[in-house]
Write a protein that holds these residues in place. Structure first.
Motif, PDB file in Angstrom:
ATOM      1  N   UNK A 141       0.529  -1.253   0.053  1.00 61.54           N
ATOM      2  CA  UNK A 141      -0.481  -0.013   0.144  1.00 61.54           C
ATOM      3  C   UNK A 141       0.680   1.441  -0.127  1.00 61.54           C
ATOM      4  N   UNK A 142       1.739   1.382   0.998  1.00 61.99           N
ATOM      5  CA  UNK A 142       2.761   1.908   1.087  1.00 61.99           C
ATOM      6  C   UNK A 142       2.978   2.567  -0.607  1.00 61.99           C
ATOM      7  N   UNK A 143       4.216   1.427  -0.853  1.00 60.81           N
ATOM      8  CA  UNK A 143       4.565   2.258  -2.216  1.00 60.81           C
ATOM      9  C   UNK A 143       3.763   2.153  -3.623  1.00 60.81           C
ATOM     10  N   UNK A 144       2.346   1.812  -3.831  1.00 60.36           N
ATOM     11  CA  UNK A 144       1.749   1.981  -4.745  1.00 60.36           C
ATOM     12  C   UNK A 144       1.660   3.324  -4.536  1.00 60.36           C
ATOM     13  N   UNK A 145       1.424   3.780  -3.611  1.00 61.67           N
ATOM     14  CA  UNK A 145       0.596   5.543  -3.693  1.00 61.67           C
ATOM     15  C   UNK A 145       1.906   6.069  -3.514  1.00 61.67           C
ATOM     16  N   UNK A 146       2.846   5.609  -3.126  1.00 62.02           N
ATOM     17  CA  UNK A 146       3.943   7.006  -3.204  1.00 62.02           C
ATOM     18  C   UNK A 146       5.448   6.793  -3.987  1.00 62.02           C
ATOM     19  N   UNK A 147       5.378   5.653  -4.509  1.00 60.55           N
ATOM     20  CA  UNK A 147       5.931   5.357  -5.226  1.00 60.55           C
ATOM     21  C   UNK A 147       7.637   4.155  -4.371  1.00 60.55           C
ATOM     22  N   UNK A 227       2.385  -5.555 -11.527  1.00 62.97           N
ATOM     23  CA  UNK A 227       3.593  -5.469 -12.855  1.00 62.97           C
ATOM     24  C   UNK A 227       2.815  -5.572 -13.675  1.00 62.97           C
ATOM     25  N   UNK A 228       2.337  -5.366 -14.455  1.00 58.82           N
ATOM     26  CA  UNK A 228       1.393  -6.872 -16.103  1.00 58.82           C
ATOM     27  C   UNK A 228       2.076  -5.297 -16.626  1.00 58.82           C
ATOM     28  N   UNK A 229       2.313  -4.008 -16.464  1.00 62.35           N
ATOM     29  CA  UNK A 229       2.653  -3.233 -17.905  1.00 62.35           C
ATOM     30  C   UNK A 229       4.121  -3.301 -17.545  1.00 62.35           C
ATOM     31  N   UNK A 230       4.943  -3.676 -16.753  1.00 62.06           N
ATOM     32  CA  UNK A 230       5.957  -3.674 -16.576  1.00 62.06           C
ATOM     33  C   UNK A 230       6.781  -5.645 -17.065  1.00 62.06           C
ATOM     34  N   UNK A 231       5.963  -6.586 -16.320  1.00 56.68           N
ATOM     35  CA  UNK A 231       5.845  -7.667 -16.746  1.00 56.68           C
ATOM     36  C   UNK A 231       5.013  -8.866 -16.364  1.00 56.68           C
ATOM     37  N   UNK A 429      -1.742   3.012 -17.783  1.00 50.74           N
ATOM     38  CA  UNK A 429       0.050   2.924 -18.192  1.00 50.74           C
ATOM     39  C   UNK A 429       0.269   2.417 -19.555  1.00 50.74           C
ATOM     40  N   UNK A 430      -0.776   1.166 -19.485  1.00 50.61           N
ATOM     41  CA  UNK A 430      -1.016   0.553 -20.653  1.00 50.61           C
ATOM     42  C   UNK A 430      -1.511   1.086 -21.932  1.00 50.61           C
ATOM     43  N   UNK A 431      -2.064   2.046 -22.162  1.00 55.95           N
ATOM     44  CA  UNK A 431      -2.483   2.567 -22.976  1.00 55.95           C
ATOM     45  C   UNK A 431      -4.246   1.954 -23.002  1.00 55.95           C
ATOM     46  N   UNK A 432      -4.732   2.165 -21.579  1.00 58.68           N
ATOM     47  CA  UNK A 432      -6.015   1.810 -21.441  1.00 58.68           C
ATOM     48  C   UNK A 432      -6.902   2.397 -21.341  1.00 58.68           C
ATOM     49  N   UNK A 433      -7.706   3.770 -21.674  1.00 55.20           N
ATOM     50  CA  UNK A 433      -7.975   4.359 -20.938  1.00 55.20           C
ATOM     51  C   UNK A 433      -9.579   4.046 -20.475  1.00 55.20           C
ATOM     52  N   UNK A 434      -9.927   2.848 -19.807  1.00 58.39           N
ATOM     53  CA  UNK A 434     -10.846   1.979 -20.150  1.00 58.39           C
ATOM     54  C   UNK A 434     -12.718   3.011 -19.216  1.00 58.39           C
ATOM     55  N   UNK A 435     -11.669   3.407 -17.982  1.00 58.53           N
ATOM     56  CA  UNK A 435     -12.495   3.761 -17.326  1.00 58.53           C
ATOM     57  C   UNK A 435     -12.816   5.678 -17.471  1.00 58.53           C
ATOM     58  N   UNK A 476       6.837   3.418 -10.861  1.00 55.39           N
ATOM     59  CA  UNK A 476       6.992   3.031 -11.427  1.00 55.39           C
ATOM     60  C   UNK A 476       6.961   1.727 -12.135  1.00 55.39           C
ATOM     61  N   UNK A 477       5.455   1.465 -11.373  1.00 51.80           N
ATOM     62  CA  UNK A 477       5.168   0.264 -12.026  1.00 51.80           C
ATOM     63  C   UNK A 477       3.801   0.200 -13.371  1.00 51.80           C
ATOM     64  N   UNK A 478       4.021   1.799 -13.149  1.00 52.64           N
ATOM     65  CA  UNK A 478       3.432   2.575 -14.435  1.00 52.64           C
ATOM     66  C   UNK A 478       3.534   3.033 -15.028  1.00 52.64           C
ATOM     67  N   UNK A 479       5.222   2.421 -15.055  1.00 51.47           N
ATOM     68  CA  UNK A 479       6.373   3.699 -16.229  1.00 51.47           C
ATOM     69  C   UNK A 479       7.148   5.196 -15.842  1.00 51.47           C
ATOM     70  N   UNK A 480       6.633   4.891 -14.880  1.00 54.07           N
ATOM     71  CA  UNK A 480       7.725   5.915 -13.691  1.00 54.07           C
ATOM     72  C   UNK A 480       9.031   5.807 -14.046  1.00 54.07           C
ATOM     73  N   UNK A 481      10.208   6.353 -13.445  1.00 55.95           N
ATOM     74  CA  UNK A 481      11.440   6.400 -12.693  1.00 55.95           C
ATOM     75  C   UNK A 481      11.276   5.678 -10.985  1.00 55.95           C
TER      76      UNK A 481
END
Length: 482
Positions: A141-147, A227-231, A429-435, A476-481
């Protein structure tokens, strides 16, 4: 000689009296309300409570519900979040949640050390496995919202005062290691007694360990999909999900009795009254003739009409807009729900272009979500909704994926808002603006670090800057660094 014996007796008595006085003073100086060594079964109860109320059901969820448009912020801090003024960039916004997570992680570290080799409870494998599972949960939870966040150098008070930040990529490796170790330890035999009533999530009986294993496997499914955008590894998502919950009876939720324990969203409404019913969320329901539309919302208490708040442009006013009708003092907090597991399977199957399996899992997910305790739609009515309104939308692989994600987003109202926030960022991040979201203002890509570390840890302060990075830098998992 007699005088010598008498003096010796007096001296010995004086020594004895002095020794007793020292012992007595040592006891007096002990604070019995602040013991230095507490059994792991007592510590872990506090962690479970805090994980549910102070983390999952905390400010993180309240703000996420505004950003994903489950609710509209119509007053004070939530209004500021709605119009993107101050709150999304301020380091004070999530400070309480930041502190709660790190306190949980520190307490869990103590439990892990106690129950590991060389600890005072060595061989207490089940409590060790539960602590490792909850560590992975809080850390994710911590890293998902704050990186990127302090981790390997953190939790060392008095030793390292300004810990460096670990990369989210490295933290995710640690999360999976924790869950792997947890399932291994939970499967071991132990001579230590079960947690019993100290296990506020699963009851602590013989059957509870199997549910903890399913919870850990379900978290593996969630984080593998994250992590599906990464792997991308959709087969592994399915494998983990199949090893997780098979019904809502097994899901990980924290229950409230409505008197001594109360559901966070209802407490937040009673104390603050900062939310209004969301127009964009309502529109997604009405276009599908979703039976939950008549259940999710109600007029503001005492008002005659149900008024929906416009996303991004509400009046700052209380007592005008409708509010959630599913909040209650006993509404549970979901750490991981059965319907989420079925949605994960549905998405994974759809991405593998196995649409028949995707449809089966999607149907299971919708039926389970409609049957939540504060919604109460029967399985038969939920199946009718699926057959009449959802199934006709599943025409292609892309449209099936779109509907799966929209249905998951609907199902997460409102207790699972943080997971909805994570899904939206991953999909974009995966190019899918479904929502589709209607607020025309900038979408926060992440949450800020807590103020206490921004002001005291130069490493966190440098990463925070002026807070504007929340609009420009993906995790990172959404394409950032970072």
């Amino acid at each position: 000689m007699k005088r010598y014996i008498n003096n010796l007796i007096i001296a010995c008595c004086a020594v004895a009296v002095f020794s007793c006085s020292e012992d007595t003073m040592d006891d007096i100086n002990k604070n019995v309300n602040d013991p230095t060594d507490v059994a792991s079964n007592l510590i872990i109860t506090d962690v479970m409570t805090s994980s549910a109320f102070s983390v999952t059901g905390s400010d993180l969820a309240f703000y996420a519900s505004v950003y994903v448009e489950h609710n509209v912020g119509v007053y004070n801090q939530m209004y500021n979040a709605e119009i993107r003024s101050n709150e999304p960039t301020s380091s004070t916004t999530y400070n309480n949640s930041w502190n709660a997570i790190y306190q949980n992680l520190l307490n869990l570290k103590t439990i892990v050390e106690k129950c590991s080799e060389g600890g005072s409870e060595e061989g207490n494998f089940h409590t060790l496995g539960i602590a490792q599972t909850l560590t992975a949960y809080n850390l994710a939870i911590l890293t998902d919202v704050m990186g990127d966040v302090p981790w390997t150098e953190a939790l060392q008070p008095g030793v390292i005062f300004t810990p460096n930040l670990d990369s989210q990529e490295a933290i995710y490796t640690e999360i999976f290691d924790l869950l792997d170790n947890a399932t291994t330890n939970l499967a071991k035999e132990t001579t230590f007694p079960a947690l019993g009533s100290q296990d506020f999530l699963y009851g602590g009986n013989a059957a509870s360990i199997g549910k903890w294993i399913k919870f850990a496997n379900g978290l593996k499914a969630r984080y593998t999909m994250r992590l599906s955008n990464r792997t991308a590894d959709y087969d592994q998502v399915i494998t983990y999900a199949n090893a997780s919950f098979t019904s809502a009876d097994e899901q990980c939720q924290f229950d409230y009795n409505g008197s001594t324990t109360k559901s966070p969203f209802q407490v937040f409404f009673d104390d603050r009254d900062y939310f209004g019913a969301s127009t964009s969320f309502h529109d997604k329901l009405t276009v599908r003739n979703d039976p939950r539309d008549a259940i999710f919302f109600m007029p503001y208490p005492g008002a005659d009409d149900l008024v929906f708040a416009p996303n991004g442009t509400p009046d700052q006013a209380q007592g005008v807009y409708g509010v959630s009708a599913i909040s209650s003092l006993t509404a549970p907090t979901y750490l991981l729900s059965y319907h989420e597991i079925e949605f994960l399977k549905a998405e994974a199957h759809a991405r593998n272009n196995d649409l028949d399996e995707a449809k089966t899992a999607l149907k299971n997910a919708i039926v389970a979500a409609c049957g939540k305790v504060n919604i109460g739609i029967s399985a038969a009515d939920a199946e009718t909704y699926y057959e009449d309104e959802v199934l006709p939308r599943l025409t292609t692989q892309t449209e099936t994926l779109r509907e799966i994600m929209v249905q998951k987003y609907i199902a997460f109202f409102e207790e699972e808002a943080v997971e909805a926030y994570n899904d939206i960022r991953r999909l974009r991040a995966m190019g899918e603006d479904f929502i589709q979201l209607d607020n025309p203002l900038q979408f926060p890509l992440r949450f800020t670090y807590g103020a206490e570390d921004v002001t005291t840890n130069e490493n966190v302060r440098t990463a925070y800057g002026d807070g504007s990075y929340v609009y420009t830098e993906n995790v990172w998992w959404a394409g950032g660094s970072r």
